[in-house]
Design a protein around this motif. Structure first.
Motif, PDB file in Angstrom:
ATOM      1  N   ASP A 115       0.850  -1.186   0.000  1.00 17.58           N
ATOM      2  CA  ASP A 115       0.000   0.000   0.000  1.00 17.58           C
ATOM      3  C   ASP A 115       0.888   1.238   0.000  1.00 17.58           C
ATOM      4  O   ASP A 115       1.590   1.506   0.987  1.00 17.58           O
ATOM      5  N   CYS A 116       0.870   1.970  -1.101  1.00 18.77           N
ATOM      6  CA  CYS A 116       1.769   3.123  -1.227  1.00 18.77           C
ATOM      7  C   CYS A 116       1.290   4.331  -0.446  1.00 18.77           C
ATOM      8  O   CYS A 116       1.935   5.380  -0.481  1.00 18.77           O
ATOM      9  N   ASN A 117       0.178   4.209   0.270  1.00 24.41           N
ATOM     10  CA  ASN A 117      -0.215   5.290   1.175  1.00 24.41           C
ATOM     11  C   ASN A 117      -0.144   4.846   2.640  1.00 24.41           C
ATOM     12  O   ASN A 117      -0.921   5.301   3.482  1.00 24.41           O
ATOM     13  N   ARG A 118       0.792   3.937   2.936  1.00 20.42           N
ATOM     14  CA  ARG A 118       1.019   3.508   4.318  1.00 20.42           C
ATOM     15  C   ARG A 118       2.508   3.548   4.603  1.00 20.42           C
ATOM     16  O   ARG A 118       3.306   3.198   3.741  1.00 20.42           O
ATOM     17  N   SER A 119       2.869   3.931   5.821  1.00 11.96           N
ATOM     18  CA  SER A 119       4.259   3.774   6.232  1.00 11.96           C
ATOM     19  C   SER A 119       4.623   2.298   6.168  1.00 11.96           C
ATOM     20  O   SER A 119       3.779   1.427   6.415  1.00 11.96           O
ATOM     21  N   LEU A 120       5.885   2.022   5.873  1.00 12.11           N
ATOM     22  CA  LEU A 120       6.321   0.633   5.735  1.00 12.11           C
ATOM     23  C   LEU A 120       6.249  -0.121   7.055  1.00 12.11           C
ATOM     24  O   LEU A 120       6.225  -1.349   7.070  1.00 12.11           O
ATOM     25  N   ASP A 121       6.204   0.614   8.170  1.00 16.90           N
ATOM     26  CA  ASP A 121       6.245  -0.073   9.469  1.00 16.90           C
ATOM     27  C   ASP A 121       4.863  -0.335  10.071  1.00 16.90           C
ATOM     28  O   ASP A 121       4.763  -0.776  11.207  1.00 16.90           O
ATOM     29  N   VAL A 122       3.771  -0.078   9.327  1.00 15.47           N
ATOM     30  CA  VAL A 122       2.449  -0.404   9.871  1.00 15.47           C
ATOM     31  C   VAL A 122       1.962  -1.710   9.243  1.00 15.47           C
ATOM     32  O   VAL A 122       2.329  -2.060   8.119  1.00 15.47           O
ATOM     33  N   ALA A 123       1.123  -2.434   9.989  1.00 14.18           N
ATOM     34  CA  ALA A 123       0.697  -3.769   9.559  1.00 14.18           C
ATOM     35  C   ALA A 123      -0.022  -3.733   8.213  1.00 14.18           C
ATOM     36  O   ALA A 123       0.105  -4.656   7.402  1.00 14.18           O
ATOM     37  N   SER A 124      -0.769  -2.662   7.961  1.00 16.40           N
ATOM     38  CA  SER A 124      -1.552  -2.616   6.725  1.00 16.40           C
ATOM     39  C   SER A 124      -0.720  -2.198   5.514  1.00 16.40           C
ATOM     40  O   SER A 124      -1.250  -2.048   4.420  1.00 16.40           O
ATOM     41  N   SER A 125       0.573  -2.026   5.676  1.00 11.78           N
ATOM     42  CA  SER A 125       1.448  -1.736   4.532  1.00 11.78           C
ATOM     43  C   SER A 125       1.335  -2.855   3.495  1.00 11.78           C
ATOM     44  O   SER A 125       1.221  -2.604   2.293  1.00 11.78           O
ATOM     45  N   ILE A 126       1.390  -4.094   3.965  1.00  9.67           N
ATOM     46  CA  ILE A 126       1.181  -5.264   3.100  1.00  9.67           C
ATOM     47  C   ILE A 126       0.065  -6.057   3.782  1.00  9.67           C
ATOM     48  O   ILE A 126       0.308  -6.874   4.664  1.00  9.67           O
ATOM     49  N   PRO A 127      -1.175  -5.768   3.423  1.00  8.44           N
ATOM     50  CA  PRO A 127      -2.307  -6.242   4.227  1.00  8.44           C
ATOM     51  C   PRO A 127      -2.544  -7.753   4.078  1.00  8.44           C
ATOM     52  O   PRO A 127      -2.418  -8.291   2.986  1.00  8.44           O
ATOM     53  N   ASP A 128      -2.907  -8.402   5.176  1.00 10.94           N
ATOM     54  CA  ASP A 128      -3.270  -9.817   5.036  1.00 10.94           C
ATOM     55  C   ASP A 128      -4.776  -9.999   4.896  1.00 10.94           C
ATOM     56  O   ASP A 128      -5.270 -11.109   4.745  1.00 10.94           O
ATOM     57  N   ILE A 129      -5.520  -8.869   4.902  1.00  7.69           N
ATOM     58  CA  ILE A 129      -6.962  -8.935   4.664  1.00  7.69           C
ATOM     59  C   ILE A 129      -7.402  -7.637   3.994  1.00  7.69           C
ATOM     60  O   ILE A 129      -6.850  -6.564   4.282  1.00  7.69           O
ATOM     61  N   GLY A 130      -8.355  -7.731   3.042  1.00  5.55           N
ATOM     62  CA  GLY A 130      -8.934  -6.559   2.407  1.00  5.55           C
ATOM     63  C   GLY A 130     -10.445  -6.659   2.547  1.00  5.55           C
ATOM     64  O   GLY A 130     -11.049  -7.602   2.046  1.00  5.55           O
ATOM     65  N   GLU A 131     -11.073  -5.747   3.267  1.00 12.30           N
ATOM     66  CA  GLU A 131     -12.471  -5.857   3.686  1.00 12.30           C
ATOM     67  C   GLU A 131     -12.634  -7.214   4.369  1.00 12.30           C
ATOM     68  O   GLU A 131     -12.165  -7.369   5.492  1.00 12.30           O
ATOM     69  N   ARG A 132     -13.229  -8.223   3.702  1.00 11.16           N
ATOM     70  CA  ARG A 132     -13.365  -9.530   4.357  1.00 11.16           C
ATOM     71  C   ARG A 132     -12.578 -10.624   3.619  1.00 11.16           C
ATOM     72  O   ARG A 132     -12.771 -11.803   3.891  1.00 11.16           O
ATOM     73  N   THR A 133     -11.753 -10.207   2.669  1.00  7.26           N
ATOM     74  CA  THR A 133     -11.043 -11.173   1.836  1.00  7.26           C
ATOM     75  C   THR A 133      -9.626 -11.383   2.352  1.00  7.26           C
ATOM     76  O   THR A 133      -8.852 -10.430   2.454  1.00  7.26           O
ATOM     77  N   LEU A 134      -9.311 -12.633   2.683  1.00  8.24           N
ATOM     78  CA  LEU A 134      -7.946 -12.940   3.124  1.00  8.24           C
ATOM     79  C   LEU A 134      -6.996 -12.908   1.934  1.00  8.24           C
ATOM     80  O   LEU A 134      -7.373 -13.264   0.817  1.00  8.24           O
ATOM     81  N   ILE A 135      -5.763 -12.463   2.169  1.00 11.61           N
ATOM     82  CA  ILE A 135      -4.747 -12.370   1.122  1.00 11.61           C
ATOM     83  C   ILE A 135      -3.649 -13.385   1.458  1.00 11.61           C
ATOM     84  O   ILE A 135      -2.645 -13.034   2.118  1.00 11.61           O
ATOM     85  N   PRO A 136      -3.805 -14.638   1.024  1.00 10.96           N
ATOM     86  CA  PRO A 136      -2.874 -15.697   1.460  1.00 10.96           C
ATOM     87  C   PRO A 136      -1.420 -15.384   1.137  1.00 10.96           C
ATOM     88  O   PRO A 136      -0.525 -15.696   1.938  1.00 10.96           O
ATOM     89  N   GLY A 137      -1.156 -14.738   0.007  1.00  7.55           N
ATOM     90  CA  GLY A 137       0.224 -14.451  -0.388  1.00  7.55           C
ATOM     91  C   GLY A 137       0.915 -13.438   0.511  1.00  7.55           C
ATOM     92  O   GLY A 137       2.120 -13.230   0.387  1.00  7.55           O
ATOM     93  N   ASN A 138       0.147 -12.800   1.394  1.00  3.85           N
ATOM     94  CA  ASN A 138       0.758 -11.819   2.295  1.00  3.85           C
ATOM     95  C   ASN A 138       0.910 -12.345   3.725  1.00  3.85           C
ATOM     96  O   ASN A 138       1.294 -11.599   4.618  1.00  3.85           O
ATOM     97  N   ILE A 139       0.574 -13.614   3.911  1.00  4.47           N
ATOM     98  CA  ILE A 139       0.646 -14.188   5.254  1.00  4.47           C
ATOM     99  C   ILE A 139       1.939 -15.000   5.364  1.00  4.47           C
ATOM    100  O   ILE A 139       2.276 -15.753   4.453  1.00  4.47           O
ATOM    101  N   ASP A 140       2.677 -14.797   6.440  1.00 10.71           N
ATOM    102  CA  ASP A 140       3.966 -15.480   6.646  1.00 10.71           C
ATOM    103  C   ASP A 140       4.934 -15.248   5.487  1.00 10.71           C
ATOM    104  O   ASP A 140       5.557 -16.174   4.983  1.00 10.71           O
ATOM    105  N   MET A 141       5.053 -14.002   5.066  1.00  9.88           N
ATOM    106  CA  MET A 141       5.993 -13.669   3.991  1.00  9.88           C
ATOM    107  C   MET A 141       7.418 -13.663   4.519  1.00  9.88           C
ATOM    108  O   MET A 141       7.640 -13.380   5.679  1.00  9.88           O
ATOM    109  N   SER A 142       8.343 -13.878   3.603  1.00 11.42           N
ATOM    110  CA  SER A 142       9.759 -13.754   3.983  1.00 11.42           C
ATOM    111  C   SER A 142      10.126 -12.267   4.059  1.00 11.42           C
ATOM    112  O   SER A 142       9.484 -11.416   3.433  1.00 11.42           O
TER     113      SER A 142
END
Ligand SMILES: [Zn+2]
Length: 262
Positions: free
Chosen positions: A89-116
């Motif tokens: 998310d280019c409108n989030r600081s890199l250090d907040v959880a929603s920078s690379i969100p693991d959920i969008g509204e009610r949709t889980l984003i599997p590729g963002n969970i347990d990332m390296s």
């Protein structure tokens, strides 16, 4: 897949940043943090169904086209980011959880969970920073040339979020400096039949925003973040109507702002 595991974008994939009307003479710099919904091939659609990637959770529907039309009407430059907010998310600081969100509204984003960490760092290095560095370079160039500049981030919001309908047609958002936003809001309020949000349905703050704090508030640049309801700019007619309205009102609000400073 890339030969280098720490490399995200392949050579034949679109650049993260697009510049429209780079030679624009307007003081307004239009930016689209969420204007695209591309996903780098190496991320395999993030494990998300294709239909979900067309929804508001992935991008700001209508903003790429609206930004181009408004740039044409104002002779402004429009800098937009082409990859999905689900990638980073280019409108989030890199250090907040929603920078690379693991959920969008009610949709889980599997590729963002347990990332390296390497995957996380590549998204910042190859998408987030090129976009923000390009905005900063453009603002620096204007400063050095003694040109006025005002930052106008363009966003759109879903008409219904978690089953709650939003009544606003358009909203102005701000945090520490309400001046430009309040003048634009007054002009929008004077238009017939518009419901105008004042820091609704979102506000600007340091936890949920990066672009305004980093590029505008930090150096005292005039700015207003604009949010338009997505159903109003989903097609060309609506995009043209809203671009024409903003092309009429933004310069007026800006003139009032400058006049008040004299
Ligand atoms: Zn947005």
């Amino acid at each position: 897949m890339s030969a280098r595991p720490d490399k995200l974008l392949a050579a034949d994939e679109p650049a993260p940043v697009s510049i429209y009307n780079a030679g624009g003479q307007s003081p307004f710099l239009l930016v689209g943090d969420h204007a695209g919904n591309l996903i780098p091939r190496a991320l395999g659609r993030l494990g998300v169904a294709e239909a979900e990637l067309q929804r508001h959770i992935a991008w700001d529907i209508g903003i790429a086209a609206l930004g181009r039309l408004l740039a044409d009407a104002l002779d402004a430059t429009f800098i937009r980011q082409n990859y999905s907010r689900l990638v980073i998310d280019c409108n989030r600081s890199l250090d907040v959880a929603s920078s690379i969100p693991d959920i969008g509204e009610r949709t889980l984003i599997p590729g963002n969970i347990d990332m390296s960490e390497a995957n996380r760092a590549a998204r910042a290095t190859e998408i987030f920073w090129p976009y923000h560095n390009r905005i900063e370079a453009e603002l620096d160039r204007r400063l050095r040339a003694g040109r006025a500049a005002a930052l106008i981030p363009l966003h759109s919001f879903t008409p219904v979020f978690k089953d709650v309908a939003r009544r606003w047609h358009i909203a102005v958002l701000y945090n520490r400096d309400p001046r430009f936003a309040q003048r634009l809001k007054a002009l929008l309020d004077a238009e017939r039949e518009l419901v105008v949000g004042d820091n609704e349905p979102y506000t600007v703050n340091d936890a949920t925003d990066f672009t305004v704090p980093a590029h505008a508030e930090r150096c005292g640049l005039h700015h207003v973040l604009i949010e338009i309801r997505q159903d109003l700019i989903a097609n060309q007619d609506g995009q043209q109507r809203w671009a024409a309205r903003l092309a009429r009102l933004l310069p007026l609000a800006y003139q009032q702002l400058l006049a008040a400073e004299i």
